[in-house]
Structure formats: C-alpha cells, structure tokens
Write a protein that holds these residues in place. Structure first.
Motif, PDB file in Angstrom:
ATOM      1  N   ALA A 221       0.823  -1.219   0.000  1.00 38.66           N
ATOM      2  CA  ALA A 221       0.000   0.000   0.000  1.00 38.66           C
ATOM      3  C   ALA A 221       0.854   1.265   0.000  1.00 38.66           C
ATOM      4  O   ALA A 221       0.527   2.249  -0.668  1.00 38.66           O
ATOM      5  CB  ALA A 221      -0.936  -0.020   1.201  1.00 38.66           C
ATOM      6  N   ASP A 222       1.970   1.239   0.733  1.00 40.33           N
ATOM      7  CA  ASP A 222       2.825   2.423   0.799  1.00 40.33           C
ATOM      8  C   ASP A 222       3.373   2.808  -0.567  1.00 40.33           C
ATOM      9  O   ASP A 222       3.508   3.989  -0.880  1.00 40.33           O
ATOM     10  CB  ASP A 222       4.021   2.168   1.734  1.00 40.33           C
ATOM     11  CG  ASP A 222       3.662   2.412   3.187  1.00 40.33           C
ATOM     12  OD1 ASP A 222       2.503   2.767   3.458  1.00 40.33           O
ATOM     13  OD2 ASP A 222       4.550   2.239   4.042  1.00 40.33           O
ATOM     14  N   ALA A 225       0.890   4.518  -2.437  1.00 45.17           N
ATOM     15  CA  ALA A 225       0.632   5.807  -1.784  1.00 45.17           C
ATOM     16  C   ALA A 225       1.689   6.841  -2.154  1.00 45.17           C
ATOM     17  O   ALA A 225       1.390   8.031  -2.275  1.00 45.17           O
ATOM     18  CB  ALA A 225       0.571   5.626  -0.269  1.00 45.17           C
ATOM     19  N   LYS A 408       1.833   8.818   8.849  1.00 38.55           N
ATOM     20  CA  LYS A 408       1.977   7.493   9.475  1.00 38.55           C
ATOM     21  C   LYS A 408       2.278   7.632  10.959  1.00 38.55           C
ATOM     22  O   LYS A 408       2.238   6.644  11.700  1.00 38.55           O
ATOM     23  CB  LYS A 408       3.066   6.690   8.762  1.00 38.55           C
ATOM     24  CG  LYS A 408       2.615   6.249   7.367  1.00 38.55           C
ATOM     25  CD  LYS A 408       3.614   5.346   6.710  1.00 38.55           C
ATOM     26  CE  LYS A 408       3.360   3.912   7.080  1.00 38.55           C
ATOM     27  NZ  LYS A 408       4.125   2.977   6.233  1.00 38.55           N
ATOM     28  N   TYR A 415      -4.744   6.644   7.762  1.00 37.47           N
ATOM     29  CA  TYR A 415      -3.953   6.266   6.592  1.00 37.47           C
ATOM     30  C   TYR A 415      -4.205   4.802   6.216  1.00 37.47           C
ATOM     31  O   TYR A 415      -4.412   4.467   5.060  1.00 37.47           O
ATOM     32  CB  TYR A 415      -2.471   6.490   6.906  1.00 37.47           C
ATOM     33  CG  TYR A 415      -1.514   6.046   5.831  1.00 37.47           C
ATOM     34  CD1 TYR A 415      -1.345   6.781   4.671  1.00 37.47           C
ATOM     35  CD2 TYR A 415      -0.764   4.879   5.985  1.00 37.47           C
ATOM     36  CE1 TYR A 415      -0.468   6.366   3.681  1.00 37.47           C
ATOM     37  CE2 TYR A 415       0.121   4.464   5.005  1.00 37.47           C
ATOM     38  CZ  TYR A 415       0.261   5.212   3.856  1.00 37.47           C
ATOM     39  OH  TYR A 415       1.135   4.798   2.880  1.00 37.47           O
ATOM     40  N   THR A 416      -4.211   3.932   7.227  1.00 38.00           N
ATOM     41  CA  THR A 416      -4.377   2.497   6.978  1.00 38.00           C
ATOM     42  C   THR A 416      -5.806   2.146   6.566  1.00 38.00           C
ATOM     43  O   THR A 416      -6.013   1.358   5.646  1.00 38.00           O
ATOM     44  CB  THR A 416      -4.018   1.701   8.246  1.00 38.00           C
ATOM     45  OG1 THR A 416      -2.717   2.081   8.657  1.00 38.00           O
ATOM     46  CG2 THR A 416      -4.040   0.205   7.998  1.00 38.00           C
ATOM     47  N   CYS A 420      -5.325   4.215   2.325  1.00 40.49           N
ATOM     48  CA  CYS A 420      -4.657   3.152   1.553  1.00 40.49           C
ATOM     49  C   CYS A 420      -5.621   2.285   0.734  1.00 40.49           C
ATOM     50  O   CYS A 420      -5.363   2.051  -0.458  1.00 40.49           O
ATOM     51  CB  CYS A 420      -3.786   2.290   2.472  1.00 40.49           C
ATOM     52  SG  CYS A 420      -2.266   3.128   2.910  1.00 40.49           S
ATOM     53  N   ASN A 423      -6.784   4.376  -2.143  1.00 40.19           N
ATOM     54  CA  ASN A 423      -5.679   4.708  -3.038  1.00 40.19           C
ATOM     55  C   ASN A 423      -5.269   3.501  -3.883  1.00 40.19           C
ATOM     56  O   ASN A 423      -4.937   3.638  -5.055  1.00 40.19           O
ATOM     57  CB  ASN A 423      -4.488   5.213  -2.217  1.00 40.19           C
ATOM     58  CG  ASN A 423      -3.357   5.679  -3.103  1.00 40.19           C
ATOM     59  OD1 ASN A 423      -3.522   6.616  -3.881  1.00 40.19           O
ATOM     60  ND2 ASN A 423      -2.223   5.008  -3.034  1.00 40.19           N
ATOM     61  N   THR A 424      -5.289   2.317  -3.269  1.00 40.18           N
ATOM     62  CA  THR A 424      -4.950   1.114  -4.031  1.00 40.18           C
ATOM     63  C   THR A 424      -5.969   0.897  -5.157  1.00 40.18           C
ATOM     64  O   THR A 424      -5.598   0.584  -6.291  1.00 40.18           O
ATOM     65  CB  THR A 424      -4.899  -0.117  -3.095  1.00 40.18           C
ATOM     66  OG1 THR A 424      -3.910   0.137  -2.099  1.00 40.18           O
ATOM     67  CG2 THR A 424      -4.542  -1.379  -3.844  1.00 40.18           C
TER      68      THR A 424
ATOM     69  N   GLN B 265       4.097  -4.954   6.032  1.00 37.12           N
ATOM     70  CA  GLN B 265       2.870  -4.154   6.084  1.00 37.12           C
ATOM     71  C   GLN B 265       1.634  -5.037   6.212  1.00 37.12           C
ATOM     72  O   GLN B 265       1.619  -6.167   5.736  1.00 37.12           O
ATOM     73  CB  GLN B 265       2.745  -3.323   4.814  1.00 37.12           C
ATOM     74  CG  GLN B 265       3.779  -2.230   4.742  1.00 37.12           C
ATOM     75  CD  GLN B 265       3.318  -1.076   3.873  1.00 37.12           C
ATOM     76  OE1 GLN B 265       2.211  -1.029   3.376  1.00 37.12           O
ATOM     77  NE2 GLN B 265       4.194  -0.128   3.699  1.00 37.12           N
ATOM     78  N   ASP B 268      -4.232  -5.248   2.604  1.00 38.69           N
ATOM     79  CA  ASP B 268      -5.274  -4.264   2.336  1.00 38.69           C
ATOM     80  C   ASP B 268      -6.469  -4.524   3.265  1.00 38.69           C
ATOM     81  O   ASP B 268      -6.845  -5.670   3.495  1.00 38.69           O
ATOM     82  CB  ASP B 268      -5.712  -4.407   0.872  1.00 38.69           C
ATOM     83  CG  ASP B 268      -6.614  -3.282   0.432  1.00 38.69           C
ATOM     84  OD1 ASP B 268      -6.089  -2.259  -0.016  1.00 38.69           O
ATOM     85  OD2 ASP B 268      -7.851  -3.439   0.554  1.00 38.69           O
TER      86      ASP B 268
END
Lengths: 452, 323
Positions: A221-222, A225, A408, A415-416, A420, A423-424, B265, B268
C-alpha cells in the motif's frame, strides 16, 4: 465416589492446607529468588552508575548496520571504559519495549528505530527522553558539537513540542530509480518537470512496444501511496496532505489542487504507463523485474539498490532523480524518513547512553553507515555511497519534509483504514480521480466522526 | 475422577448416619487416601498456569476493552466507548462480514469437499495414501503455504499459465484488490479440507461394512448411502468438526497476513477479518496503538465463537445412533 468422614475430612483438610502452604511458600520463595537474582544482575549495571548501559537495537546482528554499530561500541568501551550490553532485537524493538515502559525497570537505556516507531511507541505515550542536551555535547575526536554536524532540518523532523525524541544517524528519501547504463540520456538530462517526465515515459513506452515503463509493486500500500502523495506534494507543497488528512469534513480532498494532482496519477494509470501486472503481483516481483530490465523507473526509498542488486542485470548502474516538480521552480522538497537513537524516559543509565550517541555521530564512526552499510547519513560531510550519490545531491538544498507528511505518525489509523484501500483501488484503475476524491472526502469525514 | 474433597451430609441417610460414615471411613483404601493427598499437588501447578496464563489475561482483555490505552502510559477508563467505536467503524464491519464469510462460506465449501472426498475415498484403493496426501497441507505451516499460494496466483504465475493454456487469454487478476479475498477463501478451503476429511474418514471407518453391503443389495446410490448410512452414523463427529472449524475459522490469521501482506505491512483492509483487525489496532499500526479497541474486537470474537458454537450444538443435537 465415597463419602468422607469429618475426621478424615479434617485430616485431609490439614493435608491440603499443608500442601497449599508448602506450594505457596515454594512459589513465593521461587519468585523471591527470581527477583533477587534479577535485582542482583541488574544492580551490577546500576551500581556502576554511568559506567554501563543497555542498548536494544532494531538491527539483526548479521546486518551491515549492526556491524558498524558493534565496531563503534567496541571503540567506545575502549575509549571511555563504559560497558555496553547490546541486544539485536530487530525491527519490532520499540513494540517489544512498550510493555516495560509502565514498569519501574525499563530494560533498555538506548534504543534505535525508524522515526515513526519511536514517535508512536515513545514520544506519543510520553516516554521519550528529550535529547536536546545531546546537541550541546562535544563530538569526541572533533572540534564541534553535535548540533554543528547534524543539520537542523533533520532534527526538526524528530522534534515535537520542543522535545527532541530521536537523534538521527541514518536517513532515507524517495527517488525515481533507473539504470544509468541503459538510459544514458536520462542520466545526462534527468526530467525536472512533470511535462518532461511524461514525455520521457511516452518515449520509453514506445521503445518498449507499448509496455508501461513505470515499476510498482502495487500490493504494498505504501508504494502506491507514494505516487499519489508525491503528486499532491508537488502540486500543493509540504503539509497539504497531512492537513487534508486531519480535515474533519474531508472536503480538502475535493479542492482543485488535489483534483489536479490526482488527475496526473489517473492519466498514468489510464494510459497504461505502469508495467503490466503491477496490480496483481507479489512483492518484490515487480522491483526485481525492474532490476532485470522489465521496466525503467521505480519510485522507492534509498533502500532500493540494496534490495534489488542481487536481481540487477549485468552492469546495472543505479541512478536516480527526484519526483519531478510540476513546473520549473515548483516544489522540490525531499521526503525524509529517519532512523536514529531514542532514550526511554525511565532509562537508568541515560547519561551513558547520551554519551554514546554523541560518540557514534563522529565522522569516523558514522561514515560506516555510508561506506559499509550503503546508506545516507545526516552529516553532509560524509559522502554517500556511489549508488546514492544522486539522492544525496537532491537533499543538498535542505528542503525536506517528513515522508508522507508524517501521517503514518499523526494519523496512522486514517492512513491504513481510509486512505490506503481507496488509493490502491485508484492506482489499480478502479476509480477515477473525481471518484477517488469523493470517496476520500466521505471516508475521511466518517472516520473523524468516529475517531477519538 | 475419583477424588472426593468434601463430604455431602445430604447424601447420608438420616438414620444410621454416623455409623455409615464410620464404615465409609474404614472402607477408604490406602490407594484412595494416597490419591487424595496427591490431588492438590497435581492439580495446583496446572491451576496456577491456567489461571495465570489464560484466565487472567482473558479477564485483563475484557477489562482492557473498557479502557483507552496505548500500551504504555496511563490507562483511561472509557466504559463501552471502544465498543461503540468498533461498531461504527466500517472497517470493523467489513472485517466482521469477512469473518462470517470464512465461517460459513469457506466452512461450507470445506465440508462439502470433505464429505465428497470421504464418499469417494471410502471405496477407493490406496485411500490411506490419498488421505496422507490430503492431510499434507495441514502439516505444512500456513505461512509457507500462503507464500506458495502467492507465487501460484501472481501475474504471470503458474495459475495464469495453466489458464492461458486452457485457452483463456485474459485470466482474472487473481491478486487484484477486488479478487483477493476470493483467492484467500479458496486457499483456506485447500488448507482445511484435508484435516476434516481425515477426521470424517476416521469416523466412516468405524461404520460396519455390512451396512453398506446391505445398501448395495438394496440398490442404493452413493448419495443414498451417504444420506441414510454415513451421515447419521457419523453425526457426532460432524458436530465436533463443526465446532472445531468455527473456533479455528474465527481465529484465521496467518494465512491472510502472509498471503496478502508483504514488506512488514498489513494486507489491504478489504481482506481483513476480525483477527487481523484486532492485530492491526494493537500491534501493526505505525501510529499509537489502540489496545482498548483491539481488546474490544477480541471480546467480540470470543462472543462470536460462543454464540456460534452454542447455535451449532443446538442445531446438531440428535439422539446418538447406536451401532
């Protein structure tokens, strides 16, 4: 089952009491012994006052940074007589330290980590010692003080309400990486503006028979982003993204600046400029493929060369340029993530730990982070490794911003959970810029209506 | 358990009570007395471990769910606010729905596959070898399986090659955000089926073969044999399997985490279940941990297991068939 007589019951009770008493006594005795042995082992370090300290490291012992630090510790002990007990804990070091912070016996006097973990695990919970006094300490073997060698713009990124909660010794920044050997024209004249960049993408795409030249491991995801964040950063400047994240109405995301920035990324996605499969691969397949020549440009941190070099094609020359400005004279600030030392507030040997920090920041020690570990340091007088020379040059202006505007640290949950996933979807081509903005707006408003 | 720790006077007839008690005392054998003496020394360590390592932390979790706490620093009592936040959080709602999909959707497919394999394998030659092969995914750590699963399904991976060889030029984007949870579900079916097939087949092995011979003489089809012989005679085992599945399904974690997450991480949020949500709130966030909502989520998981297991036991209650 047979009934038990009162007499037998009484004697049985007495037996049970005896057993219970014995067990409890034994348990207490064991616990007391354990405590005694613990305190006796601990008293060794305490009794010597500033003569020793315990260091919990984010590195594993086999990593190059650990080797540099280990050498520095040996030299420190030799020069000062201060004994250092080091434990190589790995990346979760601050999380491991967390449960001990409420106790009277915090086991580490010094800890190093990424800035976001130091912030959330120490500073945000009021457990970080202010390292400001270290700034006025002399750097051993040099004429200056710590504040003379660590630039203020990096220290500012680790300062909250006047508390310096981390002393950086390694810095990371995000660049667009490419193979200087196969793209000498880019090396000679890297794109400085968005128009130049998109023209370059178009020519490379054409040269590749229509295959997108941009590498992206979309399952991280980052990494997705970064594209959106940099588009916003270049369009609206440092802090705009963080301000929008904290906008309780979410309306900022539908402002013209955001829509323009999102539109640039939408054009890349819709134009097929990302390498085929970027949205359906397992990291690190795409970045490894990029190193093997399957695509041309990779937006990633300064760890990109070390992560990909074992997959790099023969003669691969790591070169990089910053994410281009919107137009000449536009925002060129570089995003920064820090790695550095922190000291828990309840550390028993804080003075010795502070002494080591100043010692390690001397050029003679710190340049190992560049020469041996292949990373950038905050000191401008330490040359970057060849692969990161372009990145160090980009940082020379001193215009820096916390990576992802620091969301973050300050809005990690938003953000999570909100940014994200949307955005994905956006980077995968599942929604237009306008739809993305609208969903960010409603998602952000909903998030803050429920947040504490 | 033969150990008796208390006398129950009500069980002693009122008339010759003392006499009977004395007789009872005389009858207590040295073996029984020895057992009584050993009762606490043997039970106490387990009791202490259970209380200290399980009951205590569970109660602490329940208490934590009523507080706001970052894992360090002061703890603030907030009553039911964490639960209100939880149920108002769309990500938790989605995670909860995903958990139910795993329990019922993945569970349904797993049991359908396990029953199917049981029926096929019952009469198959070399079924022990087949059973071992089926059980294999259960032995291999989920982490390894999920990594393999990722390589199989990624763009240009083996699955794509097979699909293309079959004539489909544009295979689905298996690891794309929209299909990811479905691929995870299939993976969970794959890793779980062998375990339940093995248990169900062990139950089937206990069924007298003459019942099936009887069916053959009567001309029963495979489905009829399953419906009227196999299923009724293994019903208790099916019930136990359903309970086991429910408990493990609510706790599914590592397969999703390692399959869909990478580079340290979290995956999703669209593929989170409640276990991942709990982990994300307390341990995986880069920001300040929220132990209160994580604990509340864990308590909800516990309640979900309790409710589902209660329902399953009620729905599956039957008189045992003697054979």
């Amino acid at each position: 089952m047979s009934p038990v007589s009162p007499a037998r019951s009484a004697s049985g009770g007495a037996t049970r009491r005896t057993v219970l008493t014995a067990s409890v006594t034994a348990s207490v005795a064991l616990a007391a012994t354990a405590c005694a042995s613990d305190s006796s082992s601990g008293s060794g370090s305490r009794s010597s006052g500033g003569g020793s300290f315990t260091y919990w490291s984010m590195w594993k012992e086999s990593e190059p940074q650990a080797k540099v630090i280990k050498a520095a510790i040996a030299a420190f002990t030799k020069d000062t007589g201060v004994q250092v007990t080091v434990q190589w804990k790995g990346r979760q070091v601050v999380k491991q330290l967390g449960p001990t912070l409420n106790t009277a016996h915090v086991p580490a006097d010094l800890v190093d980590s990424s800035d976001r973990f130091a912030y959330s695990g120490l500073q945000a919970v009021g457990q970080a010692l202010d390292l400001t006094p270290v700034l006025s300490a002399a750097v051993p073997g040099e004429s200056g003080k710590v504040s003379d060698v660590i630039p203020k713009h990096y220290l500012d990124l680790a300062t909250t309400s006047g508390v310096l909660w981390q002393m950086p010794y390694e810095i990371l920044t995000t660049q667009i990486w490419y193979n200087g050997r196969s793209l000498p024209s880019v090396a000679a004249n890297p794109p400085g503006t968005w128009a130049e960049f998109t023209a370059l993408i178009a020519s490379r795409k054409s040269a590749r028979g229509g295959s997108g030249p941009l590498a992206l491991d979309g399952d991280i995801a980052d990494y997705s982003a970064y594209w959106t964040y940099f588009a916003v950063l270049r369009e609206l400047g440092a802090g705009a993204f963080a301000a929008a994240a904290a906008d309780k109405t979410g309306a900022s995301f539908e402002s013209p600046g955001f829509l323009t920035a999102f539109g640039r990324i939408e054009a890349l996605v819709a134009g097929g400029d990302f390498v085929p499969g970027y949205d359906g691969s397992k990291w690190p397949a795409v970045q490894d493929g990029w190193a093997g020549g399957k695509s041309d440009f990779l937006l990633l941190g300064t760890f990109a060369p070390s992560e990909t070099q074992s997959f790099a094609s023969s003669g691969f020359t790591y070169r990089s340029f910053p994410f281009p400005a919107v137009a000449a004279g536009g925002d060129e600030s570089q995003d920064i993530s820090l790695i550095g030392f922190s000291i828990p507030k309840k550390a028993r040997n804080a003075a010795a730990a502070q002494r080591f920090i100043a010692y390690f920041l001397a050029k003679a020690r710190l340049e190992g982070i560049s020469a041996q570990a292949g990373n950038l340091t905050p000191r401008a007088d330490i040359a970057a490794p060849a692969q990161l020379a372009d990145a160090q040059k980009a940082l020379s202006s001193g215009k820096v911003v916390k990576a992802l505007d620091g969301v973050k640290e300050t809005a990690a949950d938003w953000y999570t959970k909100v940014f994200c996933p949307l955005n994905t979807t956006f980077l995968d081509g599942g929604q237009t810029a306008a739809q993305f903005a609208a969903k960010l707006k409603s998602g952000t408003a909903q998030y803050w209506s429920n947040a504490e | 358990m033969t150990a008796v720790t208390t006398e129950r006077p009500s069980s002693v007839p009122s008339g010759p009570g003392p006499a009977r008690a004395r007789a009872g005392r005389r009858r207590a054998s040295p073996l029984l007395a020895g057992r009584r003496r050993l009762f606490w020394p043997l039970v106490l360590p387990a009791l202490l471990v259970y209380t200290g390592m399980f009951a205590g932390p569970s109660l602490f979790t329940a208490w934590l769910s009523l507080n706001k706490w970052a894992g360090a620093g002061p703890m603030e009592f907030v009553g039911l606010r964490n639960y209100r936040r939880l149920f108002a959080d769309p990500v938790f709602e989605h995670s909860f729905v995903n958990t139910l999909w795993i329990v019922f959707g993945v569970g349904g497919l797993t049991f359908a596959a396990a029953f199917g394999l049981t029926m096929v394998l019952r009469e198959m030659r070399g079924r022990k070898a087949a059973r071992a092969v089926l059980f294999f995914p259960n032995i291999v750590p989920s982490v390894a399986l999920s990594i393999l699963w990722g390589f199989l399904f990624q763009y240009g991976g083996l699955v794509d090659s097979v699909v293309k060889a079959l004539g489909l030029q544009h295979p689905p984007n298996w690891l794309g955000q929209s299909d990811l949870f479905r691929v995870i579900a299939i993976g969970l079916v794959w890793t779980s089926t062998g375990f339940y097939t093995t248990i169900l087949m062990a139950a089937v092995d206990q069924i007298p073969p003459e019942l099936y011979e009887d069916c053959d003489l009567a001309g029963a089809a495979a489905w009829q044999k399953f419906r009227h012989v196999t299923l009724p005679l293994m019903w208790d085992v099916v019930g136990v399997c359903a309970v086991l599945w429910t408990i493990s399904a609510v706790k599914v974690f590592e397969f999703i985490y390692t399959f869909a997450g990478a580079a340290g991480q979290m995956p999703d949020a669209s593929v989170w279940n409640t276990a991942l949500y709990t982990y994300g709130e307390a341990f995986a966030s880069d920001g300040v941990p929220s132990y209160g909502t994580a604990a509340a989520s864990a308590v909800v998981m516990l309640a979900l297991v309790g409710v589902l297991v209660g329902l399953i036991r009620r729905v599956m209650r039957r008189d045992a068939v003697q054979f």
